[in-house]
Scaffold this active site. Structure first.
Site, mmCIF file in Angstrom:
data_model
loop_
_atom_site.group_PDB
_atom_site.id
_atom_site.type_symbol
_atom_site.label_atom_id
_atom_site.label_comp_id
_atom_site.label_asym_id
_atom_site.label_seq_id
_atom_site.Cartn_x
_atom_site.Cartn_y
_atom_site.Cartn_z
ATOM 1 N N GLY B 50 28.547 94.146 -11.582
ATOM 2 C CA GLY B 50 28.379 95.173 -12.599
ATOM 3 C C GLY B 50 29.040 94.673 -13.857
ATOM 4 O O GLY B 50 29.767 93.697 -13.813
ATOM 5 N N CYS B 51 28.814 95.348 -14.969
ATOM 6 C CA CYS B 51 29.419 94.839 -16.197
ATOM 7 C C CYS B 51 30.884 95.233 -16.259
ATOM 8 O O CYS B 51 31.698 94.614 -16.894
ATOM 9 C CB CYS B 51 28.606 95.283 -17.398
ATOM 10 S SG CYS B 51 29.426 96.190 -18.670
ATOM 11 N N GLN B 52 31.251 96.284 -15.526
ATOM 12 C CA GLN B 52 32.624 96.779 -15.607
ATOM 13 C C GLN B 52 33.527 96.232 -14.497
ATOM 14 O O GLN B 52 34.648 95.836 -14.746
ATOM 15 C CB GLN B 52 32.615 98.306 -15.517
ATOM 16 C CG GLN B 52 31.837 98.956 -16.636
ATOM 17 C CD GLN B 52 32.692 99.242 -17.860
ATOM 18 O OE1 GLN B 52 33.885 98.987 -17.871
ATOM 19 N NE2 GLN B 52 32.090 99.766 -18.893
#
Lengths: 408, 139
Positions: B50-52
Protein backbone atom coordinates in the site's frame (compact mmCIF):
# COMPACT_ATOMS: atom_id res chain seq x y z
CA UNK A 1 3.82 39.26 17.07
CA UNK A 2 2.90 42.19 14.89
CA UNK A 3 1.85 41.42 11.38
CA UNK A 4 0.08 43.23 8.60
CA UNK A 5 -1.97 40.12 8.10
CA UNK A 6 -5.17 39.78 10.08
CA UNK A 7 -5.42 36.01 10.52
CA UNK A 8 -8.47 36.15 12.73
CA UNK A 9 -10.46 37.93 10.08
CA UNK A 10 -8.98 35.93 7.24
CA UNK A 11 -10.11 32.71 8.90
CA UNK A 12 -13.68 33.95 8.80
CA UNK A 13 -13.49 33.78 5.02
CA UNK A 14 -12.85 30.01 5.07
CA UNK A 15 -15.99 28.07 6.09
CA UNK A 16 -14.26 24.69 6.05
CA UNK A 17 -11.85 25.74 8.80
CA UNK A 18 -14.68 26.13 11.29
CA UNK A 19 -15.58 22.54 11.99
CA UNK A 20 -14.88 19.97 14.62
CA UNK A 21 -13.17 16.69 13.85
CA UNK A 22 -13.61 13.96 16.50
CA UNK A 23 -14.92 16.68 18.82
CA UNK A 24 -11.88 18.93 18.38
CA UNK A 25 -11.51 22.08 16.29
CA UNK A 26 -10.00 21.12 12.95
CA UNK A 27 -6.38 22.03 12.32
CA UNK A 28 -5.82 21.89 8.59
CA UNK A 29 -2.17 21.27 7.77
CA UNK A 30 -2.61 19.49 4.45
CA UNK A 31 -2.50 22.61 2.34
CA UNK A 32 0.15 21.30 -0.02
CA UNK A 33 -2.37 18.66 -1.11
CA UNK A 34 -5.14 21.19 -1.53
CA UNK A 35 -6.04 24.45 0.16
CA UNK A 36 -9.44 25.36 1.59
CA UNK A 37 -11.52 27.83 -0.37
CA UNK A 38 -12.54 31.29 0.76
CA UNK A 39 -16.22 32.23 0.73
CA UNK A 40 -15.53 34.68 -2.10
CA UNK A 41 -14.44 31.83 -4.38
CA UNK A 42 -17.35 29.61 -3.38
CA UNK A 43 -19.79 32.47 -3.95
CA UNK A 44 -18.28 33.19 -7.36
CA UNK A 45 -19.03 29.63 -8.42
CA UNK A 46 -22.56 29.81 -7.06
CA UNK A 47 -23.10 33.10 -8.91
CA UNK A 48 -21.93 31.47 -12.11
CA UNK A 49 -24.44 28.65 -11.80
CA UNK A 50 -27.25 30.89 -10.63
CA UNK A 51 -26.82 33.74 -13.08
CA UNK A 52 -24.41 32.99 -15.90
CA UNK A 53 -24.36 29.27 -16.61
CA UNK A 54 -24.25 28.36 -20.28
CA UNK A 55 -21.75 27.06 -22.76
CA UNK A 56 -19.13 29.61 -23.68
CA UNK A 57 -17.64 30.63 -27.03
CA UNK A 58 -20.57 29.30 -29.04
CA UNK A 59 -23.76 31.23 -28.50
CA UNK A 60 -24.85 34.60 -29.74
CA UNK A 61 -27.34 34.82 -26.91
CA UNK A 62 -26.91 37.09 -23.93
CA UNK A 63 -25.87 34.50 -21.34
CA UNK A 64 -23.29 32.92 -23.58
CA UNK A 65 -21.71 36.28 -24.26
CA UNK A 66 -21.72 37.15 -20.58
CA UNK A 67 -20.10 33.87 -19.55
CA UNK A 68 -17.59 34.02 -22.39
CA UNK A 69 -16.65 37.52 -21.35
CA UNK A 70 -16.12 36.47 -17.73
CA UNK A 71 -14.07 33.47 -18.86
CA UNK A 72 -11.85 35.50 -21.20
CA UNK A 73 -11.53 38.21 -18.57
CA UNK A 74 -10.18 35.56 -16.23
CA UNK A 75 -7.60 34.67 -18.86
CA UNK A 76 -6.47 38.30 -19.05
CA UNK A 77 -6.29 38.58 -15.27
CA UNK A 78 -4.24 35.40 -15.04
CA UNK A 79 -1.97 36.68 -17.80
CA UNK A 80 -1.35 39.83 -15.76
CA UNK A 81 -1.02 37.84 -12.55
CA UNK A 82 1.91 35.81 -13.87
CA UNK A 83 3.06 38.63 -16.17
CA UNK A 84 2.83 36.66 -19.40
CA UNK A 85 3.42 38.67 -22.54
CA UNK A 86 0.30 37.52 -24.38
CA UNK A 87 -3.17 36.50 -23.23
CA UNK A 88 -3.17 33.52 -25.61
CA UNK A 89 -0.10 32.16 -23.82
CA UNK A 90 -2.47 31.16 -21.00
CA UNK A 91 -3.95 27.72 -21.68
CA UNK A 92 -6.68 26.45 -19.39
CA UNK A 93 -6.17 22.85 -18.30
CA UNK A 94 -7.48 20.53 -15.60
CA UNK A 95 -4.45 21.17 -13.42
CA UNK A 96 -0.69 20.75 -13.23
CA UNK A 97 -0.75 17.08 -14.25
CA UNK A 98 -2.83 17.92 -17.30
CA UNK A 99 -0.52 20.81 -18.19
CA UNK A 100 2.60 18.64 -17.98
CA UNK A 101 0.95 15.92 -20.04
CA UNK A 102 -0.04 18.44 -22.68
CA UNK A 103 3.61 19.44 -23.09
CA UNK A 104 4.72 15.81 -22.97
CA UNK A 105 2.36 14.94 -25.83
CA UNK A 106 2.34 18.07 -28.01
CA UNK A 107 5.97 19.03 -27.51
CA UNK A 108 7.78 15.91 -26.31
CA UNK A 109 6.28 13.35 -28.64
CA UNK A 110 6.32 15.75 -31.57
CA UNK A 111 9.73 17.37 -31.37
CA UNK A 112 11.98 15.03 -29.41
CA UNK A 113 13.77 12.23 -31.25
CA UNK A 114 15.49 9.04 -30.14
CA UNK A 115 18.87 9.95 -28.69
CA UNK A 116 17.74 13.37 -27.42
CA UNK A 117 17.90 13.75 -23.66
CA UNK A 118 15.52 15.09 -21.02
CA UNK A 119 16.64 16.28 -17.59
CA UNK A 120 14.38 16.13 -14.52
CA UNK A 121 15.23 16.16 -10.82
CA UNK A 122 14.92 13.43 -8.23
CA UNK A 123 12.66 15.75 -6.21
CA UNK A 124 9.84 15.84 -8.76
CA UNK A 125 6.25 15.05 -7.93
CA UNK A 126 5.22 11.97 -9.93
CA UNK A 127 3.23 14.27 -12.22
CA UNK A 128 6.44 15.85 -13.51
CA UNK A 129 8.39 12.61 -13.47
CA UNK A 130 6.26 9.78 -14.80
CA UNK A 131 5.22 11.55 -18.08
CA UNK A 132 8.90 12.05 -18.96
CA UNK A 133 9.82 8.53 -17.90
CA UNK A 134 7.09 7.15 -20.17
CA UNK A 135 8.26 9.36 -23.05
CA UNK A 136 11.79 8.22 -22.37
CA UNK A 137 10.85 4.56 -22.65
CA UNK A 138 8.57 5.07 -25.63
CA UNK A 139 10.97 7.10 -27.77
CA UNK A 140 14.30 5.97 -26.41
CA UNK A 141 15.10 9.36 -24.93
CA UNK A 142 17.46 8.97 -21.97
CA UNK A 143 16.17 10.59 -18.79
CA UNK A 144 18.88 12.34 -16.77
CA UNK A 145 18.22 13.05 -13.15
CA UNK A 146 19.50 15.96 -11.05
CA UNK A 147 20.23 14.71 -7.51
CA UNK A 148 19.61 16.62 -4.28
CA UNK A 149 22.04 17.29 -1.44
CA UNK A 150 21.39 16.38 2.20
CA UNK A 151 19.39 19.57 2.69
CA UNK A 152 17.10 18.52 -0.14
CA UNK A 153 18.33 21.14 -2.61
CA UNK A 154 18.83 20.42 -6.31
CA UNK A 155 22.58 20.36 -6.98
CA UNK A 156 23.26 22.92 -9.70
CA UNK A 157 26.76 21.62 -10.46
CA UNK A 158 25.36 18.15 -11.10
CA UNK A 159 22.82 19.67 -13.47
CA UNK A 160 25.62 21.39 -15.37
CA UNK A 161 27.37 18.05 -15.76
CA UNK A 162 24.21 16.46 -17.20
CA UNK A 163 23.79 19.17 -19.83
CA UNK A 164 25.15 18.35 -23.26
CA UNK A 165 24.36 18.91 -26.93
CA UNK A 166 21.74 16.12 -26.81
CA UNK A 167 19.75 17.77 -24.01
CA UNK A 168 16.46 19.10 -25.38
CA UNK A 169 14.27 19.63 -22.32
CA UNK A 170 14.65 20.46 -18.64
CA UNK A 171 11.53 19.75 -16.53
CA UNK A 172 11.91 20.70 -12.87
CA UNK A 173 9.90 21.77 -9.91
CA UNK A 174 9.83 25.31 -8.59
CA UNK A 175 9.21 24.03 -5.05
CA UNK A 176 9.45 20.44 -3.84
CA UNK A 177 6.13 19.15 -2.50
CA UNK A 178 7.92 16.76 -0.15
CA UNK A 179 10.94 18.71 1.06
CA UNK A 180 9.70 22.25 0.63
CA UNK A 181 12.95 23.40 -1.00
CA UNK A 182 12.47 26.38 -3.29
CA UNK A 183 14.62 25.94 -6.36
CA UNK A 184 16.53 28.91 -7.72
CA UNK A 185 14.95 28.18 -11.08
CA UNK A 186 16.22 31.37 -12.73
CA UNK A 187 19.74 30.00 -12.49
CA UNK A 188 18.68 26.66 -14.02
CA UNK A 189 16.64 28.33 -16.77
CA UNK A 190 19.47 30.64 -17.82
CA UNK A 191 21.98 27.81 -17.89
CA UNK A 192 19.60 25.62 -19.90
CA UNK A 193 18.97 28.39 -22.40
CA UNK A 194 22.71 28.76 -23.00
CA UNK A 195 22.40 25.27 -24.49
CA UNK A 196 19.08 25.96 -26.29
CA UNK A 197 17.27 23.65 -23.92
CA UNK A 198 13.53 24.20 -23.49
CA UNK A 199 12.50 24.56 -19.82
CA UNK A 200 9.27 23.46 -18.15
CA UNK A 201 8.64 24.47 -14.54
CA UNK A 202 6.19 22.66 -12.26
CA UNK A 203 4.89 25.51 -10.14
CA UNK A 204 2.14 23.61 -8.31
CA UNK A 205 3.74 24.29 -4.90
CA UNK A 206 5.07 27.75 -5.67
CA UNK A 207 2.41 30.09 -7.09
CA UNK A 208 0.40 30.40 -3.88
CA UNK A 209 3.35 31.57 -1.84
CA UNK A 210 5.10 34.16 -3.97
CA UNK A 211 4.37 36.56 -6.83
CA UNK A 212 5.28 34.96 -10.15
CA UNK A 213 6.78 36.67 -13.20
CA UNK A 214 7.21 34.30 -16.13
CA UNK A 215 8.86 36.92 -18.35
CA UNK A 216 11.50 37.66 -15.75
CA UNK A 217 12.08 33.94 -15.22
CA UNK A 218 12.08 33.42 -18.99
CA UNK A 219 10.84 29.83 -18.61
CA UNK A 220 9.29 28.26 -21.71
CA UNK A 221 6.46 26.48 -19.92
CA UNK A 222 5.06 26.99 -16.43
CA UNK A 223 2.37 24.69 -14.97
CA UNK A 224 0.15 25.13 -11.95
CA UNK A 225 -3.18 24.09 -10.42
CA UNK A 226 -5.99 26.26 -9.13
CA UNK A 227 -6.95 24.06 -6.22
CA UNK A 228 -3.63 24.47 -4.41
CA UNK A 229 -4.10 28.25 -4.49
CA UNK A 230 -7.55 28.54 -2.88
CA UNK A 231 -9.44 27.98 -6.14
CA UNK A 232 -11.68 25.07 -7.16
CA UNK A 233 -10.41 21.68 -8.26
CA UNK A 234 -10.36 20.83 -11.94
CA UNK A 235 -8.92 24.09 -13.24
CA UNK A 236 -5.27 24.76 -13.93
CA UNK A 237 -2.91 26.67 -16.13
CA UNK A 238 -0.30 25.95 -18.71
CA UNK A 239 1.73 29.00 -19.58
CA UNK A 240 3.78 28.58 -22.72
CA UNK A 241 5.77 30.94 -24.89
CA UNK A 242 3.84 31.83 -28.02
CA UNK A 243 6.51 30.67 -30.45
CA UNK A 244 6.50 27.18 -28.91
CA UNK A 245 2.72 26.89 -28.52
CA UNK A 246 2.24 28.03 -32.13
CA UNK A 247 4.25 25.18 -33.56
CA UNK A 248 2.86 22.49 -31.25
CA UNK A 249 -0.03 20.33 -32.51
CA UNK A 250 -3.25 20.06 -30.47
CA UNK A 251 -3.30 17.84 -27.41
CA UNK A 252 -6.88 16.64 -27.71
CA UNK A 253 -9.39 16.84 -30.51
CA UNK A 254 -13.05 17.76 -30.54
CA UNK A 255 -15.25 20.80 -30.31
CA UNK A 256 -14.04 24.31 -29.57
CA UNK A 257 -10.51 23.72 -30.84
CA UNK A 258 -11.40 23.57 -34.53
CA UNK A 259 -11.56 26.17 -37.26
CA UNK A 260 -13.19 24.39 -40.22
CA UNK A 261 -14.40 20.80 -40.20
CA UNK A 262 -15.39 19.00 -43.39
CA UNK A 263 -15.59 15.31 -44.11
CA UNK A 264 -12.29 15.70 -45.95
CA UNK A 265 -10.38 17.29 -43.15
CA UNK A 266 -10.18 19.73 -40.28
CA UNK A 267 -8.24 22.90 -39.66
CA UNK A 268 -7.59 23.95 -36.12
CA UNK A 269 -8.44 27.04 -34.16
CA UNK A 270 -5.77 29.51 -33.12
CA UNK A 271 -4.15 29.91 -29.71
CA UNK A 272 -5.22 29.43 -26.99
CA UNK A 273 -8.33 27.53 -28.20
CA UNK A 274 -6.27 25.02 -30.17
CA UNK A 275 -5.38 23.42 -26.83
CA UNK A 276 -8.79 23.67 -25.20
CA UNK A 277 -10.91 20.92 -26.75
CA UNK A 278 -14.38 20.41 -25.34
CA UNK A 279 -16.38 22.40 -22.82
CA UNK A 280 -14.00 23.84 -20.26
CA UNK A 281 -14.44 23.90 -16.50
CA UNK A 282 -15.79 27.44 -16.53
CA UNK A 283 -16.65 27.70 -12.83
CA UNK A 284 -13.19 26.48 -11.81
CA UNK A 285 -11.54 29.17 -13.94
CA UNK A 286 -13.87 31.90 -12.65
CA UNK A 287 -13.13 30.64 -9.15
CA UNK A 288 -9.40 30.82 -9.86
CA UNK A 289 -9.81 34.37 -11.09
CA UNK A 290 -11.56 35.22 -7.82
CA UNK A 291 -8.93 33.40 -5.74
CA UNK A 292 -6.16 35.43 -7.36
CA UNK A 293 -8.02 38.65 -6.54
CA UNK A 294 -8.38 37.41 -2.97
CA UNK A 295 -4.64 36.72 -2.68
CA UNK A 296 -3.71 40.04 -4.24
CA UNK A 297 -5.98 41.74 -1.78
CA UNK A 298 -4.09 40.24 1.15
CA UNK A 299 -0.83 40.89 -0.65
CA UNK A 300 1.83 38.34 -1.58
CA UNK A 301 4.44 40.13 0.54
CA UNK A 302 2.22 39.82 3.60
CA UNK A 303 1.53 36.18 2.80
CA UNK A 304 5.23 35.38 2.34
CA UNK A 305 6.24 37.13 5.55
CA UNK A 306 3.57 35.47 7.67
CA UNK A 307 4.16 32.01 6.21
CA UNK A 308 7.88 32.37 6.87
CA UNK A 309 7.12 33.12 10.52
CA UNK A 310 4.88 30.05 10.71
CA UNK A 311 7.63 27.93 9.17
CA UNK A 312 10.31 29.26 11.52
CA UNK A 313 8.10 28.78 14.58
CA UNK A 314 7.08 25.25 13.58
CA UNK A 315 10.65 24.27 12.72
CA UNK A 316 11.93 25.50 16.06
CA UNK A 317 9.15 23.77 18.02
CA UNK A 318 9.44 20.48 16.15
CA UNK A 319 13.21 20.31 16.44
CA UNK A 320 12.89 20.52 20.21
CA UNK A 321 11.11 17.16 20.17
CA UNK A 322 13.57 14.39 20.89
CA UNK A 323 14.08 12.00 17.99
CA UNK A 324 12.23 14.17 15.49
CA UNK A 325 13.98 14.48 12.17
CA UNK A 326 13.11 16.98 9.43
CA UNK A 327 13.66 16.07 5.79
CA UNK A 328 14.38 19.11 3.69
CA UNK A 329 16.41 21.71 5.55
CA UNK A 330 17.10 24.25 2.86
CA UNK A 331 17.27 27.87 4.05
CA UNK A 332 15.00 28.74 1.16
CA UNK A 333 11.86 26.77 1.93
CA UNK A 334 8.12 26.92 1.45
CA UNK A 335 6.03 26.67 4.62
CA UNK A 336 5.89 22.90 4.77
CA UNK A 337 7.72 20.43 6.97
CA UNK A 338 8.26 16.77 6.22
CA UNK A 339 9.35 14.85 9.27
CA UNK A 340 9.76 11.51 10.98
CA UNK A 341 9.44 10.81 14.70
CA UNK A 342 12.16 8.37 15.72
CA UNK A 343 11.39 4.98 14.22
CA UNK A 344 7.64 5.48 14.38
CA UNK A 345 5.92 4.60 11.12
CA UNK A 346 4.27 7.62 9.44
CA UNK A 347 1.00 5.66 9.18
CA UNK A 348 0.89 5.15 12.95
CA UNK A 349 1.78 8.77 13.63
CA UNK A 350 -0.70 10.06 11.06
CA UNK A 351 -3.53 7.95 12.50
CA UNK A 352 -3.06 9.38 15.99
CA UNK A 353 -2.50 12.96 14.77
CA UNK A 354 -5.74 12.64 12.81
CA UNK A 355 -7.56 11.48 15.94
CA UNK A 356 -6.34 14.66 17.62
CA UNK A 357 -8.21 16.68 14.99
CA UNK A 358 -5.21 17.58 12.86
CA UNK A 359 -5.04 16.95 9.13
CA UNK A 360 -1.51 16.13 7.98
CA UNK A 361 -0.39 14.09 5.04
CA UNK A 362 1.42 10.81 5.51
CA UNK A 363 2.98 8.50 2.97
CA UNK A 364 5.22 9.08 0.01
CA UNK A 365 3.54 12.29 -1.22
CA UNK A 366 3.60 11.04 -4.82
CA UNK A 367 7.35 11.62 -4.83
CA UNK A 368 8.88 8.19 -4.28
CA UNK A 369 12.23 8.85 -6.01
CA UNK A 370 13.24 11.52 -3.50
CA UNK A 371 12.17 9.40 -0.52
CA UNK A 372 14.26 6.57 -1.91
CA UNK A 373 17.15 9.04 -1.94
CA UNK A 374 16.64 9.67 1.78
CA UNK A 375 16.02 5.93 2.31
CA UNK A 376 12.67 6.38 4.06
CA UNK A 377 9.33 4.80 3.05
CA UNK A 378 7.37 7.93 3.77
CA UNK A 379 7.10 10.96 6.00
CA UNK A 380 4.55 13.03 7.86
CA UNK A 381 4.04 16.37 6.18
CA UNK A 382 2.55 19.46 7.77
CA UNK A 383 2.00 22.21 5.21
CA UNK A 384 0.95 25.59 6.52
CA UNK A 385 -0.51 28.65 4.84
CA UNK A 386 -1.57 32.16 5.83
CA UNK A 387 -4.81 31.07 7.52
CA UNK A 388 -2.97 28.79 9.94
CA UNK A 389 -1.98 29.99 13.39
CA UNK A 390 0.83 29.58 15.89
CA UNK A 391 -1.65 27.96 18.31
CA UNK A 392 -2.34 25.30 15.70
CA UNK A 393 1.36 24.51 15.55
CA UNK A 394 1.32 24.09 19.34
CA UNK A 395 -1.50 21.60 18.91
CA UNK A 396 0.56 19.65 16.39
CA UNK A 397 3.40 19.51 18.89
CA UNK A 398 0.99 18.16 21.54
CA UNK A 399 -0.24 15.51 19.10
CA UNK A 400 3.33 14.45 18.32
CA UNK A 401 4.00 14.07 22.06
CA UNK A 402 0.95 11.82 22.25
CA UNK A 403 2.26 9.75 19.33
CA UNK A 404 5.58 9.34 21.11
CA UNK A 405 3.83 8.27 24.28
CA UNK A 406 1.90 5.59 22.44
CA UNK A 407 4.59 4.17 20.17
CA UNK A 408 7.93 4.63 21.90
CA UNK B 1 -14.80 -21.24 18.03
CA UNK B 2 -16.48 -20.15 14.81
CA UNK B 3 -15.58 -17.01 12.89
CA UNK B 4 -18.73 -15.35 14.16
CA UNK B 5 -17.98 -16.27 17.77
CA UNK B 6 -14.47 -14.92 17.50
CA UNK B 7 -15.76 -11.70 15.96
CA UNK B 8 -18.30 -11.30 18.77
CA UNK B 9 -15.57 -11.88 21.32
CA UNK B 10 -13.49 -9.10 19.75
CA UNK B 11 -16.49 -6.76 19.76
CA UNK B 12 -16.92 -7.44 23.49
CA UNK B 13 -13.25 -6.79 24.18
CA UNK B 14 -13.40 -3.44 22.42
CA UNK B 15 -16.71 -2.40 23.97
CA UNK B 16 -14.95 -1.80 27.29
CA UNK B 17 -13.10 1.22 25.84
CA UNK B 18 -14.85 4.52 25.66
CA UNK B 19 -11.78 6.54 24.83
CA UNK B 20 -10.27 6.18 21.35
CA UNK B 21 -6.81 6.33 22.87
CA UNK B 22 -7.43 3.26 25.05
CA UNK B 23 -8.76 1.45 22.02
CA UNK B 24 -5.65 2.20 20.01
CA UNK B 25 -3.40 1.27 22.91
CA UNK B 26 -5.18 -2.10 23.04
CA UNK B 27 -4.77 -2.47 19.29
CA UNK B 28 -1.04 -1.82 19.65
CA UNK B 29 -0.90 -4.56 22.33
CA UNK B 30 -2.78 -6.98 20.06
CA UNK B 31 -0.26 -6.34 17.30
CA UNK B 32 2.38 -7.88 19.55
CA UNK B 33 0.42 -11.18 19.61
CA UNK B 34 0.22 -11.45 15.83
CA UNK B 35 1.54 -14.84 14.67
CA UNK B 36 4.51 -13.45 12.81
CA UNK B 37 5.32 -14.58 9.32
CA UNK B 38 8.54 -16.58 9.11
CA UNK B 39 11.37 -14.39 7.77
CA UNK B 40 11.83 -16.83 4.89
CA UNK B 41 8.24 -16.15 3.79
CA UNK B 42 8.67 -12.39 4.01
CA UNK B 43 9.16 -12.30 0.27
CA UNK B 44 8.13 -9.88 -2.40
CA UNK B 45 5.50 -12.40 -3.46
CA UNK B 46 3.87 -12.33 -0.02
CA UNK B 47 4.00 -8.54 0.23
CA UNK B 48 0.79 -6.59 -0.02
CA UNK B 49 1.88 -3.15 -0.94
CA UNK B 50 0.00 0.00 0.00
CA UNK B 51 1.19 3.56 -0.27
CA UNK B 52 0.93 4.09 3.48
CA UNK B 53 2.03 0.83 5.07
CA UNK B 54 2.99 -2.66 3.98
CA UNK B 55 1.59 -6.03 4.96
CA UNK B 56 3.11 -9.48 4.50
CA UNK B 57 0.76 -12.47 4.54
CA UNK B 58 1.41 -16.20 4.40
CA UNK B 59 -0.99 -19.15 4.58
CA UNK B 60 -0.67 -22.89 5.08
CA UNK B 61 -3.42 -25.49 4.65
CA UNK B 62 -3.58 -28.54 6.97
CA UNK B 63 -6.48 -30.85 7.92
CA UNK B 64 -9.03 -28.65 6.16
CA UNK B 65 -7.92 -25.61 8.17
CA UNK B 66 -5.97 -22.57 7.03
CA UNK B 67 -3.35 -20.98 9.29
CA UNK B 68 -2.29 -17.43 8.54
CA UNK B 69 0.85 -15.58 9.59
CA UNK B 70 1.47 -11.94 8.83
CA UNK B 71 3.46 -8.81 9.61
CA UNK B 72 3.37 -5.11 8.88
CA UNK B 73 5.82 -2.24 9.11
CA UNK B 74 3.21 -0.07 10.88
CA UNK B 75 2.07 -0.90 14.41
CA UNK B 76 -1.62 -0.01 13.95
CA UNK B 77 -1.80 -1.95 10.72
CA UNK B 78 -0.18 -4.86 12.55
CA UNK B 79 -2.85 -4.66 15.26
CA UNK B 80 -5.67 -4.87 12.75
CA UNK B 81 -3.86 -7.63 10.86
CA UNK B 82 -3.69 -9.50 14.18
CA UNK B 83 -7.47 -9.22 14.54
CA UNK B 84 -8.01 -10.54 11.02
CA UNK B 85 -5.59 -13.42 11.52
CA UNK B 86 -7.22 -14.32 14.85
CA UNK B 87 -10.68 -14.44 13.23
CA UNK B 88 -9.75 -16.20 10.01
CA UNK B 89 -7.03 -18.63 11.15
CA UNK B 90 -7.85 -22.21 12.02
CA UNK B 91 -10.92 -22.08 9.81
CA UNK B 92 -11.99 -24.02 6.74
CA UNK B 93 -11.74 -22.44 3.29
CA UNK B 94 -15.53 -22.34 2.99
CA UNK B 95 -16.10 -20.44 6.20
CA UNK B 96 -13.40 -17.92 5.26
CA UNK B 97 -14.87 -17.37 1.80
CA UNK B 98 -18.30 -16.71 3.28
CA UNK B 99 -17.21 -14.57 6.25
CA UNK B 100 -17.62 -10.82 6.44
CA UNK B 101 -15.46 -8.28 8.28
CA UNK B 102 -18.28 -6.31 9.80
CA UNK B 103 -16.71 -6.61 13.26
CA UNK B 104 -13.98 -4.15 12.19
CA UNK B 105 -16.76 -1.67 11.49
CA UNK B 106 -18.48 -2.43 14.80
CA UNK B 107 -15.36 -1.83 16.88
CA UNK B 108 -14.91 1.56 15.18
CA UNK B 109 -11.89 0.80 13.03
CA UNK B 110 -13.68 0.87 9.70
CA UNK B 111 -11.65 3.86 8.51
CA UNK B 112 -8.56 1.64 8.32
CA UNK B 113 -10.26 -0.48 5.69
CA UNK B 114 -11.11 2.50 3.52
CA UNK B 115 -9.40 2.46 0.13
CA UNK B 116 -8.01 5.97 0.68
CA UNK B 117 -5.95 4.66 3.59
CA UNK B 118 -4.05 2.50 1.17
CA UNK B 119 -2.48 0.57 4.02
CA UNK B 120 -2.70 -2.90 2.51
CA UNK B 121 -5.44 -4.14 4.86
CA UNK B 122 -8.20 -4.17 2.23
CA UNK B 123 -5.96 -6.20 -0.02
CA UNK B 124 -5.03 -8.41 2.94
CA UNK B 125 -8.67 -9.47 3.39
CA UNK B 126 -8.99 -10.07 -0.33
CA UNK B 127 -5.79 -12.11 -0.27
CA UNK B 128 -7.01 -14.21 2.69
CA UNK B 129 -10.13 -15.08 0.73
CA UNK B 130 -8.11 -15.83 -2.38
CA UNK B 131 -5.96 -18.25 -0.37
CA UNK B 132 -9.15 -19.92 0.88
CA UNK B 133 -10.49 -20.21 -2.63
CA UNK B 134 -7.20 -21.61 -3.94
CA UNK B 135 -6.95 -24.22 -1.15
CA UNK B 136 -10.57 -25.21 -1.68
CA UNK B 137 -10.02 -25.73 -5.40
CA UNK B 138 -6.88 -27.76 -4.75
CA UNK B 139 -8.52 -29.93 -2.09
Amino acid sequence: MASSLDVKNIRKDFPALHQEIYGKPLVYFDNAATTQKPRQVIERMIKYYEEENCNIHRGVHYLSQKATEAFENARRNIQQFINAKETHEIIFTKGTTDSVNLVKTSFGEEFLQAGDEVIVSVAEHHSNFVPWQVLSEKKNIPLRIIPVNDKGELIFEEFEKLLNEKTKLLAITHTSNTLGSIVDIKKFIDKAHEHDVVVLIDGAQAVMHKQLDVQELDCDFYCFSGHKMYAPMGGGILYGKEKLLEKMPPFQYGGEMVDQVTIKGTSFNELPFKFEAGTPNVEAILGLDEAIKYLQNIGFDNIAKYEKRLLDYATEKLLKIEGLRILGTSENKASLISFLIGDIHPYDAGTIIDKMGIAVRTGHHCAQPVLDHFEVPGTIRASMVFYNTFEEIDRLVEAIMQVKKMFE
Amino acid sequence: MSIQEKATQIEEEFSQFEDWMDKYNYLIELGKDLPLIDEKHKTKQNLISGCQSRVWLHAVYEDDKIQFTADSDAVITKGIAALLVRVFSDESPDSIINADTEFIDKIGLKEHLSPTRSNGLMSMIKQMKLYALAFKTKA
